[in-house]
Design a protein around this motif. Sequence first.
Motif, short mmCIF file in Angstrom:
data_model
loop_
_atom_site.label_atom_id
_atom_site.label_comp_id
_atom_site.label_asym_id
_atom_site.label_seq_id
_atom_site.Cartn_x
_atom_site.Cartn_y
_atom_site.Cartn_z
N LYS A 257 13.77 -38.50 57.55
CA LYS A 257 13.37 -39.71 58.27
C LYS A 257 14.54 -40.63 58.59
O LYS A 257 14.45 -41.45 59.50
N ASP A 258 15.64 -40.51 57.85
CA ASP A 258 16.82 -41.35 58.09
C ASP A 258 17.93 -40.57 58.79
O ASP A 258 19.11 -40.89 58.62
N LYS A 259 17.58 -39.57 59.56
CA LYS A 259 18.56 -38.73 60.25
C LYS A 259 19.50 -39.59 61.09
O LYS A 259 19.06 -40.46 61.84
N GLY A 260 20.81 -39.34 60.95
CA GLY A 260 21.82 -40.07 61.70
C GLY A 260 22.41 -41.25 60.94
O GLY A 260 23.41 -41.80 61.35
N ALA A 261 21.78 -41.64 59.82
CA ALA A 261 22.29 -42.77 59.04
C ALA A 261 23.56 -42.37 58.30
O ALA A 261 23.73 -41.23 57.88
N VAL A 262 24.46 -43.35 58.16
CA VAL A 262 25.73 -43.12 57.47
C VAL A 262 25.78 -44.05 56.27
O VAL A 262 25.40 -45.22 56.35
N GLY A 263 26.24 -43.52 55.15
CA GLY A 263 26.33 -44.33 53.94
C GLY A 263 27.22 -43.69 52.91
O GLY A 263 27.72 -42.58 53.09
N GLU A 264 27.41 -44.40 51.80
CA GLU A 264 28.26 -43.92 50.72
C GLU A 264 27.37 -43.42 49.58
O GLU A 264 26.33 -44.01 49.29
N ILE A 265 27.80 -42.34 48.94
CA ILE A 265 27.04 -41.78 47.84
C ILE A 265 27.22 -42.66 46.61
O ILE A 265 28.36 -42.93 46.21
N ILE A 266 26.11 -43.11 46.02
CA ILE A 266 26.19 -43.98 44.86
C ILE A 266 25.78 -43.27 43.56
O ILE A 266 26.09 -43.75 42.48
N ALA A 267 25.12 -42.12 43.67
CA ALA A 267 24.76 -41.34 42.48
C ALA A 267 24.57 -39.88 42.87
O ALA A 267 24.15 -39.58 43.99
N VAL A 268 24.90 -38.98 41.93
CA VAL A 268 24.79 -37.55 42.17
C VAL A 268 24.07 -36.92 40.98
O VAL A 268 24.37 -37.23 39.83
N ASP A 269 23.09 -36.04 41.25
CA ASP A 269 22.41 -35.28 40.22
C ASP A 269 22.56 -33.80 40.55
O ASP A 269 21.75 -33.24 41.29
N PRO A 270 23.63 -33.16 40.02
CA PRO A 270 23.88 -31.76 40.40
C PRO A 270 22.80 -30.79 39.92
O PRO A 270 22.55 -29.79 40.58
N ASN A 271 22.15 -31.06 38.79
CA ASN A 271 21.13 -30.14 38.29
C ASN A 271 19.92 -30.09 39.21
O ASN A 271 19.34 -29.03 39.41
N ARG A 272 19.53 -31.22 39.77
CA ARG A 272 18.41 -31.27 40.70
C ARG A 272 18.87 -31.15 42.16
O ARG A 272 18.04 -31.18 43.07
N GLN A 273 20.17 -31.07 42.39
CA GLN A 273 20.79 -30.98 43.71
C GLN A 273 20.36 -32.14 44.59
O GLN A 273 19.98 -31.97 45.75
N ARG A 274 20.43 -33.35 44.04
CA ARG A 274 20.04 -34.55 44.77
C ARG A 274 21.15 -35.58 44.74
O ARG A 274 21.91 -35.66 43.78
N VAL A 275 21.24 -36.36 45.81
CA VAL A 275 22.21 -37.45 45.90
C VAL A 275 21.50 -38.72 46.34
O VAL A 275 20.50 -38.66 47.05
N THR A 276 22.03 -39.87 45.90
CA THR A 276 21.50 -41.15 46.32
C THR A 276 22.53 -41.79 47.23
O THR A 276 23.69 -41.97 46.84
N VAL A 277 22.12 -42.11 48.46
CA VAL A 277 23.02 -42.66 49.47
C VAL A 277 22.62 -44.10 49.73
O VAL A 277 21.42 -44.41 49.87
N SER A 278 23.61 -45.00 49.79
CA SER A 278 23.31 -46.42 49.99
C SER A 278 22.70 -46.63 51.38
O SER A 278 23.19 -46.12 52.38
N GLY A 279 21.59 -47.36 51.41
CA GLY A 279 20.92 -47.69 52.66
C GLY A 279 20.05 -46.59 53.23
O GLY A 279 19.53 -46.72 54.34
N VAL A 280 19.86 -45.50 52.50
CA VAL A 280 19.08 -44.35 52.99
C VAL A 280 17.91 -44.09 52.05
O VAL A 280 18.03 -44.23 50.84
N ASN A 281 16.77 -43.71 52.61
CA ASN A 281 15.56 -43.38 51.86
C ASN A 281 15.12 -44.56 50.99
O ASN A 281 14.93 -44.43 49.79
N ILE A 282 14.94 -45.70 51.63
CA ILE A 282 14.52 -46.91 50.93
C ILE A 282 13.04 -46.80 50.58
O ILE A 282 12.21 -46.53 51.44
N VAL A 283 12.72 -46.99 49.29
CA VAL A 283 11.33 -46.98 48.84
C VAL A 283 11.02 -48.32 48.20
O VAL A 283 11.91 -49.02 47.72
N LYS A 284 9.73 -48.67 48.20
CA LYS A 284 9.31 -49.94 47.61
C LYS A 284 8.54 -49.66 46.33
O LYS A 284 7.68 -48.80 46.30
N ARG A 285 8.88 -50.40 45.30
CA ARG A 285 8.21 -50.28 44.01
C ARG A 285 7.56 -51.62 43.68
O ARG A 285 8.15 -52.67 43.91
N HIS A 286 6.38 -51.56 43.10
CA HIS A 286 5.69 -52.78 42.66
C HIS A 286 5.94 -52.96 41.17
O HIS A 286 5.58 -52.08 40.37
#
Length: 136
Positions: free
Chosen positions: A28-57
């Motif tokens: 959903k955020d295709k084309g967005a540019v950001g810096e990697i702020i966290a890496v989880d190699p075991n789950r093969q996931r990365v957290t990118v600043s400003g990408v995949n924003i979710v809301k928590r209550h």
Amino acid sequence: MAEKKTTTRAQTKLHVIKGDRVKVIAGKDKGAVGEIIAVDPNRQRVTVSGVNIVKRHLRDTSAQPQGRQTTKGGIVSSEAPIHASNVQLLVKNADGDEVVTRVAYERQEVTKRRPNGEEYKGYRSVRIARKTGEEI
């Protein structure tokens, strides 16, 4: 009672590391540019600043008798991890423009020193940008 099977994955290495500048190439955020702020190699996931924003209550938490911490409740927005295959590394080319590239690895010979002062030849692995051919 049956035992739960757990699969252990070998420690995997991703093509990107924390601090890399990346471009999202799928989702959903295709084309967005950001810096990697966290890496989880075991789950093969990365957290990118400003990408995949979710809301928590979050609810208000009152001060505990032993701890004097209170947090304000409400709706909090934060980044959620995305799969590492959905990001591609950005590097600057000779013109100064940012281009997406794949990552290659190269072994370079270096001189290392033992604690007793003796020197010897060793190797280290470096990341190379395929588009520019330069070390990352």
